[in-house]
Design a protein around this motif. Sequence first.
Motif, PDB file in Angstrom:
ATOM      1  N   LEU A 129       0.830  -1.208   0.000  1.00 16.27           N
ATOM      2  CA  LEU A 129       0.000   0.000   0.000  1.00 16.27           C
ATOM      3  C   LEU A 129       0.863   1.255   0.000  1.00 16.27           C
ATOM      4  O   LEU A 129       0.602   2.210  -0.745  1.00 16.27           O
ATOM      5  CB  LEU A 129      -0.925   0.003   1.215  1.00 16.27           C
ATOM      6  CG  LEU A 129      -2.196  -0.832   1.139  1.00 16.27           C
ATOM      7  CD1 LEU A 129      -2.918  -0.824   2.483  1.00 16.27           C
ATOM      8  CD2 LEU A 129      -3.124  -0.309   0.052  1.00 16.27           C
ATOM      9  N   ARG A 130       1.890   1.260   0.817  1.00 17.91           N
ATOM     10  CA  ARG A 130       2.709   2.465   0.946  1.00 17.91           C
ATOM     11  C   ARG A 130       3.624   2.664  -0.264  1.00 17.91           C
ATOM     12  O   ARG A 130       3.962   3.797  -0.602  1.00 17.91           O
ATOM     13  CB  ARG A 130       3.462   2.429   2.266  1.00 17.91           C
ATOM     14  CG  ARG A 130       2.463   2.474   3.416  1.00 17.91           C
ATOM     15  CD  ARG A 130       3.017   2.644   4.786  1.00 17.91           C
ATOM     16  NE  ARG A 130       1.913   2.759   5.746  1.00 17.91           N
ATOM     17  CZ  ARG A 130       2.055   3.004   7.025  1.00 17.91           C
ATOM     18  NH1 ARG A 130       3.261   3.190   7.526  1.00 17.91           N
ATOM     19  NH2 ARG A 130       0.999   3.092   7.812  1.00 17.91           N
ATOM     20  N   ALA A 131       3.976   1.572  -0.929  1.00 17.99           N
ATOM     21  CA  ALA A 131       4.725   1.715  -2.180  1.00 17.99           C
ATOM     22  C   ALA A 131       3.838   2.352  -3.246  1.00 17.99           C
ATOM     23  O   ALA A 131       4.288   3.209  -4.018  1.00 17.99           O
ATOM     24  CB  ALA A 131       5.229   0.351  -2.648  1.00 17.99           C
ATOM     25  N   ARG A 132       2.570   1.964  -3.289  1.00 20.25           N
ATOM     26  CA  ARG A 132       1.620   2.579  -4.226  1.00 20.25           C
ATOM     27  C   ARG A 132       1.400   4.049  -3.881  1.00 20.25           C
ATOM     28  O   ARG A 132       1.272   4.890  -4.776  1.00 20.25           O
ATOM     29  CB  ARG A 132       0.288   1.838  -4.200  1.00 20.25           C
ATOM     30  CG  ARG A 132       0.303   0.455  -4.842  1.00 20.25           C
ATOM     31  CD  ARG A 132      -1.070  -0.190  -4.720  1.00 20.25           C
ATOM     32  NE  ARG A 132      -2.098   0.662  -5.293  1.00 20.25           N
ATOM     33  CZ  ARG A 132      -3.392   0.594  -4.973  1.00 20.25           C
ATOM     34  NH1 ARG A 132      -3.797  -0.270  -4.045  1.00 20.25           N
ATOM     35  NH2 ARG A 132      -4.273   1.387  -5.559  1.00 20.25           N
ATOM     36  N   LEU A 133       1.353   4.340  -2.587  1.00 19.46           N
ATOM     37  CA  LEU A 133       1.174   5.724  -2.135  1.00 19.46           C
ATOM     38  C   LEU A 133       2.329   6.599  -2.621  1.00 19.46           C
ATOM     39  O   LEU A 133       2.123   7.695  -3.149  1.00 19.46           O
ATOM     40  CB  LEU A 133       1.093   5.728  -0.606  1.00 19.46           C
ATOM     41  CG  LEU A 133       0.575   6.964   0.111  1.00 19.46           C
ATOM     42  CD1 LEU A 133      -0.875   7.246  -0.267  1.00 19.46           C
ATOM     43  CD2 LEU A 133       0.693   6.767   1.619  1.00 19.46           C
ATOM     44  N   ASP A 134       3.545   6.109  -2.457  1.00 18.30           N
ATOM     45  CA  ASP A 134       4.721   6.859  -2.903  1.00 18.30           C
ATOM     46  C   ASP A 134       4.772   6.986  -4.425  1.00 18.30           C
ATOM     47  O   ASP A 134       5.181   8.018  -4.958  1.00 18.30           O
ATOM     48  CB  ASP A 134       5.997   6.193  -2.386  1.00 18.30           C
ATOM     49  CG  ASP A 134       6.228   6.436  -0.907  1.00 18.30           C
ATOM     50  OD1 ASP A 134       5.700   7.444  -0.390  1.00 18.30           O
ATOM     51  OD2 ASP A 134       6.915   5.622  -0.260  1.00 18.30           O
ATOM     52  N   ALA A 135       4.354   5.915  -5.130  1.00 23.35           N
ATOM     53  CA  ALA A 135       4.401   5.936  -6.595  1.00 23.35           C
ATOM     54  C   ALA A 135       3.437   6.961  -7.182  1.00 23.35           C
ATOM     55  O   ALA A 135       3.648   7.454  -8.300  1.00 23.35           O
ATOM     56  CB  ALA A 135       4.087   4.546  -7.142  1.00 23.35           C
ATOM     57  N   ALA A 136       2.370   7.279  -6.438  1.00 26.72           N
ATOM     58  CA  ALA A 136       1.361   8.229  -6.926  1.00 26.72           C
ATOM     59  C   ALA A 136       1.715   9.687  -6.617  1.00 26.72           C
ATOM     60  O   ALA A 136       0.978  10.601  -7.000  1.00 26.72           O
ATOM     61  CB  ALA A 136      -0.001   7.893  -6.327  1.00 26.72           C
ATOM     62  N   THR A 188       0.772  14.448   0.770  1.00 32.53           N
ATOM     63  CA  THR A 188      -0.134  15.573   0.527  1.00 32.53           C
ATOM     64  C   THR A 188      -0.469  15.775  -0.947  1.00 32.53           C
ATOM     65  O   THR A 188      -1.536  16.282  -1.280  1.00 32.53           O
ATOM     66  CB  THR A 188       0.443  16.872   1.105  1.00 32.53           C
ATOM     67  OG1 THR A 188       1.718  17.145   0.509  1.00 32.53           O
ATOM     68  CG2 THR A 188       0.600  16.763   2.621  1.00 32.53           C
ATOM     69  N   GLN A 189       0.440  15.416  -1.863  1.00 38.65           N
ATOM     70  CA  GLN A 189       0.186  15.535  -3.290  1.00 38.65           C
ATOM     71  C   GLN A 189       0.795  14.335  -4.012  1.00 38.65           C
ATOM     72  O   GLN A 189       1.982  14.083  -3.831  1.00 38.65           O
ATOM     73  CB  GLN A 189       0.785  16.817  -3.863  1.00 38.65           C
ATOM     74  CG  GLN A 189       0.113  18.095  -3.416  1.00 38.65           C
ATOM     75  CD  GLN A 189      -1.310  18.256  -3.951  1.00 38.65           C
ATOM     76  OE1 GLN A 189      -1.728  17.509  -4.855  1.00 38.65           O
ATOM     77  NE2 GLN A 189      -2.053  19.190  -3.406  1.00 38.65           N
ATOM     78  N   ARG A 190       0.039  13.616  -4.719  1.00 39.88           N
ATOM     79  CA  ARG A 190      -1.393  13.494  -4.811  1.00 39.88           C
ATOM     80  C   ARG A 190      -1.960  13.056  -3.468  1.00 39.88           C
ATOM     81  O   ARG A 190      -1.335  12.240  -2.791  1.00 39.88           O
ATOM     82  CB  ARG A 190      -1.683  12.461  -5.902  1.00 39.88           C
ATOM     83  CG  ARG A 190      -3.068  11.978  -5.975  1.00 39.88           C
ATOM     84  CD  ARG A 190      -3.223  10.977  -7.104  1.00 39.88           C
ATOM     85  NE  ARG A 190      -4.635  10.666  -7.315  1.00 39.88           N
ATOM     86  CZ  ARG A 190      -5.047   9.804  -8.243  1.00 39.88           C
ATOM     87  NH1 ARG A 190      -4.148   9.191  -9.002  1.00 39.88           N
ATOM     88  NH2 ARG A 190      -6.331   9.578  -8.391  1.00 39.88           N
ATOM     89  N   PRO A 191      -3.105  13.617  -3.025  1.00 39.40           N
ATOM     90  CA  PRO A 191      -3.610  13.300  -1.696  1.00 39.40           C
ATOM     91  C   PRO A 191      -3.752  11.793  -1.474  1.00 39.40           C
ATOM     92  O   PRO A 191      -4.292  11.068  -2.316  1.00 39.40           O
ATOM     93  CB  PRO A 191      -4.991  13.974  -1.674  1.00 39.40           C
ATOM     94  CG  PRO A 191      -4.898  15.062  -2.682  1.00 39.40           C
ATOM     95  CD  PRO A 191      -3.991  14.545  -3.751  1.00 39.40           C
ATOM     96  N   GLY A 192      -3.230  11.329  -0.336  1.00 40.62           N
ATOM     97  CA  GLY A 192      -3.358   9.910  -0.021  1.00 40.62           C
ATOM     98  C   GLY A 192      -2.847   9.603   1.373  1.00 40.62           C
ATOM     99  O   GLY A 192      -2.107  10.385   1.958  1.00 40.62           O
ATOM    100  N   VAL A 225      -5.553   5.591  -1.730  1.00 37.95           N
ATOM    101  CA  VAL A 225      -4.313   5.431  -2.492  1.00 37.95           C
ATOM    102  C   VAL A 225      -4.610   5.542  -3.983  1.00 37.95           C
ATOM    103  O   VAL A 225      -5.367   4.731  -4.530  1.00 37.95           O
ATOM    104  CB  VAL A 225      -3.649   4.070  -2.192  1.00 37.95           C
ATOM    105  CG1 VAL A 225      -2.357   3.923  -2.984  1.00 37.95           C
ATOM    106  CG2 VAL A 225      -3.382   3.905  -0.702  1.00 37.95           C
ATOM    107  N   ALA A 226      -4.036   6.565  -4.629  1.00 39.53           N
ATOM    108  CA  ALA A 226      -4.172   6.747  -6.077  1.00 39.53           C
ATOM    109  C   ALA A 226      -5.625   6.716  -6.521  1.00 39.53           C
ATOM    110  O   ALA A 226      -5.973   6.089  -7.526  1.00 39.53           O
ATOM    111  CB  ALA A 226      -3.345   5.691  -6.817  1.00 39.53           C
ATOM    112  N   GLY A 227      -6.493   7.383  -5.755  1.00 39.73           N
ATOM    113  CA  GLY A 227      -7.894   7.471  -6.120  1.00 39.73           C
ATOM    114  C   GLY A 227      -8.750   6.305  -5.690  1.00 39.73           C
ATOM    115  O   GLY A 227      -9.967   6.299  -5.950  1.00 39.73           O
ATOM    116  N   GLU A 228      -8.177   5.320  -5.021  1.00 39.75           N
ATOM    117  CA  GLU A 228      -8.929   4.150  -4.564  1.00 39.75           C
ATOM    118  C   GLU A 228      -9.121   4.197  -3.054  1.00 39.75           C
ATOM    119  O   GLU A 228      -8.182   4.457  -2.305  1.00 39.75           O
ATOM    120  CB  GLU A 228      -8.183   2.867  -4.929  1.00 39.75           C
ATOM    121  CG  GLU A 228      -8.918   1.609  -4.493  1.00 39.75           C
ATOM    122  CD  GLU A 228      -8.132   0.336  -4.777  1.00 39.75           C
ATOM    123  OE1 GLU A 228      -8.741  -0.640  -5.237  1.00 39.75           O
ATOM    124  OE2 GLU A 228      -6.902   0.320  -4.545  1.00 39.75           O
ATOM    125  N   GLY A 229     -10.346   3.966  -2.601  1.00 38.99           N
ATOM    126  CA  GLY A 229     -10.623   3.849  -1.180  1.00 38.99           C
ATOM    127  C   GLY A 229     -10.454   2.413  -0.737  1.00 38.99           C
ATOM    128  O   GLY A 229     -10.854   1.485  -1.441  1.00 38.99           O
TER     129      GLY A 229
END
Length: 293
Positions: A43-50, A117-121, A143-147
Amino acid sequence: MKSCWDRTKVLRALLVVGALVAGSLLGAWLYRVYRWNTETQELRARLDAARVPVRPQTVDFRELEGLPAPVQRYFRLVLKEGQPMVAGVRVQHRGTFNMGETTDQWKPFTSDQEVVTQRPGFDWDGRVAMLPGVPVRVHDAYVAGEGILHASLLGLFSLVDMRAGGDVAEGELMRFFAKAAWYPTALLPSQGVRWEAVDDRSAHATLSEDDISLTMFFTFDEQGLIETVGTEARGRTVDGEVVSTPWHGRFWNYDERGDMRVPLDGEVAWLLPEGAKPYWRGRITVIDYEFVQ
């Protein structure tokens, strides 16, 4: 002599069985820890990638011109001209979570949350102690627009697993927006937030992300700090159905962290016809900021 030998044999057998049971329990514990940690890392890798760059890189009070008076006062209280913008936050909490739908069942929790903070997640990784030694692990994330809402008993047996856009994503983005008092530069107009005046102690704020647009009601205390943030309609699960319900968060005990004034205590509640029903009460134990460089 035979009796003594029999007792020794039985004791050895019990020790072997005990060792096997202990090994199995340890193996199961290590597996659930590995499985949950793997999900957290993903999850946090996806957060950073976005992530996208935060612009501007520093706080510029010129962008406060034209904002409602209580909003201008708030930013001037909690931020400093020229300080770097917040790019990310790592927060640890300790508190209680109300697990009861009709009667209060407060259970202790600890959590670790990562915010971009950008992209919000964000990803909130919580551990709620249902019974001694029986935790419910929870990922509450946007994360990347997904709840994402995943609750698992012992980190092994899923109780809830929702991963979607639409209402699920909207509810999670609302969490990001409502908790922005912890990372106040994310509330600046340059970060995509539109403010509208209500009166001298309150204002509406709107945040848009992809096809989601949220408007929340902020109130400010006598000092000018955010006291509550809420909405008239947030999805609440009741008997397996999602019911639109008024909701708000309340903050207090502001202190300086990272050259900003942020609240260290908070409470979140559903606003029911019979009165407020709090379900989360927490205190920040650690907050570390990543600033734009």
